[in-house]
Design a protein around this motif. Structure first.
Motif, PDB file in Angstrom:
ATOM      1  N   GLU A   1       0.813  -1.225   0.000  1.00  0.00           N
ATOM      2  CA  GLU A   1       0.000   0.000   0.000  1.00  0.00           C
ATOM      3  C   GLU A   1       0.845   1.274   0.000  1.00  0.00           C
ATOM      4  O   GLU A   1       0.392   2.320   0.440  1.00  0.00           O
ATOM      5  CB  GLU A   1      -1.022   0.016   1.146  1.00  0.00           C
TER       6      GLU A   1
ATOM      7  N   LYS B   1       2.181   4.314  -1.952  1.00  0.00           N
ATOM      8  CA  LYS B   1       1.858   5.085  -3.161  1.00  0.00           C
ATOM      9  C   LYS B   1       3.082   5.842  -3.656  1.00  0.00           C
ATOM     10  O   LYS B   1       3.006   6.628  -4.581  1.00  0.00           O
ATOM     11  CB  LYS B   1       0.731   6.081  -2.871  1.00  0.00           C
TER      12      LYS B   1
ATOM     13  N   ASP C   1       3.236  11.244  -3.840  1.00  0.00           N
ATOM     14  CA  ASP C   1       2.685  10.004  -4.385  1.00  0.00           C
ATOM     15  C   ASP C   1       3.153   9.870  -5.832  1.00  0.00           C
ATOM     16  O   ASP C   1       2.875  10.724  -6.668  1.00  0.00           O
ATOM     17  CB  ASP C   1       1.160  10.003  -4.335  1.00  0.00           C
TER      18      ASP C   1
ATOM     19  N   SER D   1       0.104   6.341  -7.516  1.00  0.00           N
ATOM     20  CA  SER D   1      -1.195   6.372  -6.850  1.00  0.00           C
ATOM     21  C   SER D   1      -2.102   5.214  -7.270  1.00  0.00           C
ATOM     22  O   SER D   1      -3.026   4.865  -6.560  1.00  0.00           O
ATOM     23  CB  SER D   1      -1.898   7.700  -7.096  1.00  0.00           C
TER      24      SER D   1
END
Length: 177
Positions: A105, A107, A125, A128
């Protein structure tokens, strides 16, 4: 007549809901390669390959102190530990380890983990649309794993893990870990 109309409307509604759910997920094959042992800093993921893939809890202290490559095929670092994982003292570990790392997870790609001068919060990020990022410093390789149609659900997350397991196995076939 009214009852029949309600039943028909309910059936149409169920078909529409089921159709949308199927568009948000894709059935992917299970990983069926060799058995893997993966270290995890954080919560152990729920995967479909329970008999083929085992997980072992790992701490940041172990990353600093030990060579885990003899015991593990890869290391996952979960979302709640990404900020700590980006501390400069771990950069050399990621870049020289005999196993790949997967940042779940993240980004921000592998950048905050592999460039000593950057912290997790400083990096914008970059990925994304990715659920996980992999990095194998020894071979200077990195990978991104997105969710089907960008939808976060159990089926899509488990498909990402199956894809990651196949990547890990391919490193073994290519003379990697």
């Amino acid at each position: 007549m009214k009852r029949r109309m309600i039943v028909v409307l309910l059936l149409v509604l169920v078909i529409l809901i089921n159709g949308n759910a199927q568009r948000d997920s894709m059935d992917t094959p299970l990983y069926e390669g060799r058995s893997l042992v993966i270290g995890v800093i954080g919560e152990t993921p729920q995967v479909r390959e329970k008999g083929h893939v085992g997980f072992k809890e790992v701490t940041f202290q172990q990353l600093e102190d030990l060579d885990l490559s003899a015991e593990l095929d890869a290391i996952f670092i979960t979302k709640e530990h990404l900020v700590e994982a980006s501390e400069p003292k771990y950069t050399e570990v990621y870049n020289k380890a005999e196993v790949p790392f997967f940042y779940i997870e993240s980004k921000k790609s592998h950048v905050p983990f592999t460039i000593e001068e950057l912290s997790y919060d400083e990096v914008p990020d970059l990925s994304s649309d990715m659920y996980a990022t992999g990095y194998y410093g020894k071979a200077a390789e990195h990978w991104g794993y997105g969710l089907y149609n960008g939808v976060m659900n159990e089926t899509n997350v488990q498909a990402v893990y199956s894809h990651i397991f196949a990547t890990i196995e391919s490193l073994h076939h290519d003379g990697g870990t």
